[in-house]
Design a protein around this motif. Structure first.
Motif, mmCIF file in Angstrom:
data_model
loop_
_atom_site.group_PDB
_atom_site.id
_atom_site.type_symbol
_atom_site.label_atom_id
_atom_site.label_comp_id
_atom_site.label_asym_id
_atom_site.label_seq_id
_atom_site.Cartn_x
_atom_site.Cartn_y
_atom_site.Cartn_z
ATOM 1 N N THR A 46 0.843 -1.185 0.000
ATOM 2 C CA THR A 46 0.000 0.000 0.000
ATOM 3 C C THR A 46 0.882 1.241 0.000
ATOM 4 N N PRO A 47 0.329 2.431 -0.297
ATOM 5 C CA PRO A 47 1.150 3.634 -0.401
ATOM 6 C C PRO A 47 2.051 3.851 0.815
ATOM 7 N N GLY A 48 3.345 4.057 0.535
ATOM 8 C CA GLY A 48 4.311 4.308 1.593
ATOM 9 C C GLY A 48 5.097 3.082 2.016
ATOM 10 N N VAL A 49 4.660 1.891 1.608
ATOM 11 C CA VAL A 49 5.371 0.662 1.972
ATOM 12 C C VAL A 49 6.593 0.497 1.070
ATOM 13 N N ILE A 50 7.741 0.197 1.688
ATOM 14 C CA ILE A 50 9.002 -0.003 0.971
ATOM 15 C C ILE A 50 9.432 -1.455 1.189
ATOM 16 N N VAL A 51 9.543 -2.214 0.127
ATOM 17 C CA VAL A 51 9.925 -3.624 0.219
ATOM 18 C C VAL A 51 11.298 -3.799 -0.426
ATOM 19 N N CYS A 52 12.224 -4.415 0.306
ATOM 20 C CA CYS A 52 13.574 -4.669 -0.197
ATOM 21 C C CYS A 52 13.635 -6.120 -0.670
ATOM 22 N N GLN A 53 13.660 -6.331 -1.984
ATOM 23 C CA GLN A 53 13.582 -7.661 -2.577
ATOM 24 C C GLN A 53 14.988 -8.177 -2.907
ATOM 25 N N PRO A 54 15.387 -9.294 -2.277
ATOM 26 C CA PRO A 54 16.754 -9.808 -2.459
ATOM 27 C C PRO A 54 16.982 -10.340 -3.875
ATOM 28 N N PRO A 82 18.286 -7.338 10.023
ATOM 29 C CA PRO A 82 18.571 -8.733 9.681
ATOM 30 C C PRO A 82 17.308 -9.499 9.310
ATOM 31 N N ASP A 83 16.777 -9.218 8.159
ATOM 32 C CA ASP A 83 15.548 -9.863 7.697
ATOM 33 C C ASP A 83 15.763 -10.259 6.243
ATOM 34 N N GLU A 84 15.284 -11.432 5.859
ATOM 35 C CA GLU A 84 15.469 -11.873 4.480
ATOM 36 C C GLU A 84 14.813 -10.895 3.508
ATOM 37 N N VAL A 85 13.633 -10.384 3.881
ATOM 38 C CA VAL A 85 12.930 -9.406 3.046
ATOM 39 C C VAL A 85 12.602 -8.193 3.923
ATOM 40 N N PRO A 86 13.503 -7.236 4.071
ATOM 41 C CA PRO A 86 13.232 -6.060 4.914
ATOM 42 C C PRO A 86 12.081 -5.229 4.354
ATOM 43 N N VAL A 87 11.209 -4.806 5.250
ATOM 44 C CA VAL A 87 10.068 -3.964 4.870
ATOM 45 C C VAL A 87 10.069 -2.731 5.763
ATOM 46 N N PHE A 88 9.899 -1.571 5.148
ATOM 47 C CA PHE A 88 9.862 -0.314 5.878
ATOM 48 C C PHE A 88 8.616 0.457 5.477
ATOM 49 N N ALA A 89 8.369 1.558 6.186
ATOM 50 C CA ALA A 89 7.248 2.439 5.850
ATOM 51 C C ALA A 89 7.771 3.859 5.729
ATOM 52 N N ASP A 90 7.424 4.524 4.644
ATOM 53 C CA ASP A 90 7.781 5.932 4.485
ATOM 54 C C ASP A 90 7.074 6.738 5.558
ATOM 55 N N ASP A 91 7.600 7.910 5.881
ATOM 56 C CA ASP A 91 6.980 8.717 6.928
ATOM 57 C C ASP A 91 5.920 9.652 6.355
ATOM 58 N N GLY A 92 5.270 10.399 7.247
ATOM 59 C CA GLY A 92 4.193 11.291 6.826
ATOM 60 C C GLY A 92 4.639 12.362 5.863
ATOM 61 N N GLY A 93 5.910 12.748 5.940
ATOM 62 C CA GLY A 93 6.435 13.755 5.029
ATOM 63 C C GLY A 93 6.889 13.190 3.700
ATOM 64 N N LYS A 94 6.745 11.869 3.509
ATOM 65 C CA LYS A 94 7.121 11.174 2.275
ATOM 66 C C LYS A 94 8.577 11.451 1.896
ATOM 67 N N ARG A 95 9.464 11.433 2.886
ATOM 68 C CA ARG A 95 10.861 11.771 2.613
ATOM 69 C C ARG A 95 11.537 10.749 1.701
ATOM 70 N N PHE A 96 11.231 9.470 1.915
ATOM 71 C CA PHE A 96 11.836 8.453 1.047
ATOM 72 C C PHE A 96 11.379 8.671 -0.391
ATOM 73 N N PHE A 97 10.098 8.896 -0.582
ATOM 74 C CA PHE A 97 9.570 9.117 -1.932
ATOM 75 C C PHE A 97 10.203 10.341 -2.577
ATOM 76 N N LEU A 98 10.317 11.439 -1.835
ATOM 77 C CA LEU A 98 10.865 12.670 -2.403
ATOM 78 C C LEU A 98 12.325 12.488 -2.814
ATOM 79 N N LEU A 99 13.115 11.834 -1.953
ATOM 80 C CA LEU A 99 14.514 11.591 -2.294
ATOM 81 C C LEU A 99 14.625 10.630 -3.486
ATOM 82 N N ALA A 100 13.797 9.572 -3.483
ATOM 83 C CA ALA A 100 13.831 8.598 -4.575
ATOM 84 C C ALA A 100 13.398 9.243 -5.889
#
Length: 250
Positions: A46-54, A82-100
């Motif tokens: 869903t919007p804001g979810v960041i999935v790191c796919q190995p 230390p997770d096989e598939v790390p999952v993060f959530a962008d913050d309310g300011g959408k900083r990850f999205f803006l930088l990406a």
């Protein structure tokens, strides 16, 4: 570790078959709602979810109502957790999205500093993920409120009440929720931001050339006497005493 390529899919994508990559791929959901399969794991996307796919791990959509994502392929990625598939959530300011988004634009902009700019933006993205791996977990609305205060605490006409109402919740409810998650009220948090900024300014050599009144104004206070009382309450000394104390260090 470096970003190899980035892209943004078209909106309302409804199909992405299982596939693999030779490198890590980070995907950020921009809009829509889907479910990703990454290896044996099923992840709500869903919007804001960041999935790191190995690398070399099958991944793709298993269910979607249409979505759009931004992806980054990374060489020698070192997961912050230390997770096989790390999952993060962008913050309310959408900083990850803006930088990406800035990094995506840099990939397709011809500039003599293109590689350095891409490297700097990737480093900022990675450090943001590292901070998310260790930070306290706050609800999205509390994160949003905190970020709005960080952005605006220096404004003398800043209205905390208006910011809280903009969240869609009543002031009393947000006050209780904020206190439950952070241990302080929104006003206490705002005051701490302002006093911490004042401490940094006053700790500069010769106070950075600022008078106490100017420091008060730069921290959002019109009244230097009120500012001085607050500063003394939080630090145990007046702004002038604090300034003199740190002048001796230079």
């Amino acid at each position: 570790m470096r970003a190899l390529m980035t892209g943004i899919t078209q909106s309302n994508v409804i199909r992405c078959d299982l596939h693999t990559h030779d490198c890590w791929e980070l995907v950020l959901c921009i809009q829509g709602e889907s479910r990703l399969q990454v290896g044996e794991r099923i992840i709500p996307f869903t919007p804001g979810v960041i999935v790191c796919q190995p690398p070399h791990l099958l991944h793709g959509l298993i269910e979607t109502k249409g979505y759009q994502d931004l992806w980054i392929q990374v060489e020698d990625f070192a997961p912050p957790i230390p997770d096989e598939v790390p999952v993060f959530a962008d913050d309310g300011g959408k900083r990850f999205f803006l930088l990406a988004q800035m990094m995506h634009e840099a990939f397709f902009t011809r500039d003599v500093n293109q590689e350095k700019l891409i490297g700097a933006l990737w480093n900022a993205l990675y450090q943001l993920l590292c901070s998310k791996a260790t930070e306290n977990t706050y609800s999205p609305v509390v994160q949003q409120l905190m970020q709005e205060m960080i952005r605006n605490f220096a404004l003398r006409d800043y209205s905390l009440s208006d910011t809280i109402r903009a969240t869609g919740y009543c002031v009393d409810y947000m006050r209780r929720l904020f206190h439950a998650e952070t241990g302080c009220t929104p006003m206490e948090y705002l005051t701490r931001l302002r006093i911490e900024n004042a401490r940094r300014l006053l700790a500069l050599p010769n106070g950075g050339g600022h008078s106490v009144r100017q420091v008060a104004l730069l921290c959002g206070y019109d009244d230097p006497y009120y500012f001085s009382r607050l500063f003394c309450r939080h630090t145990g000394c007046s702004p002038r005493e604090y300034q003199k104390l740190h002048d001796h260090e230079f």
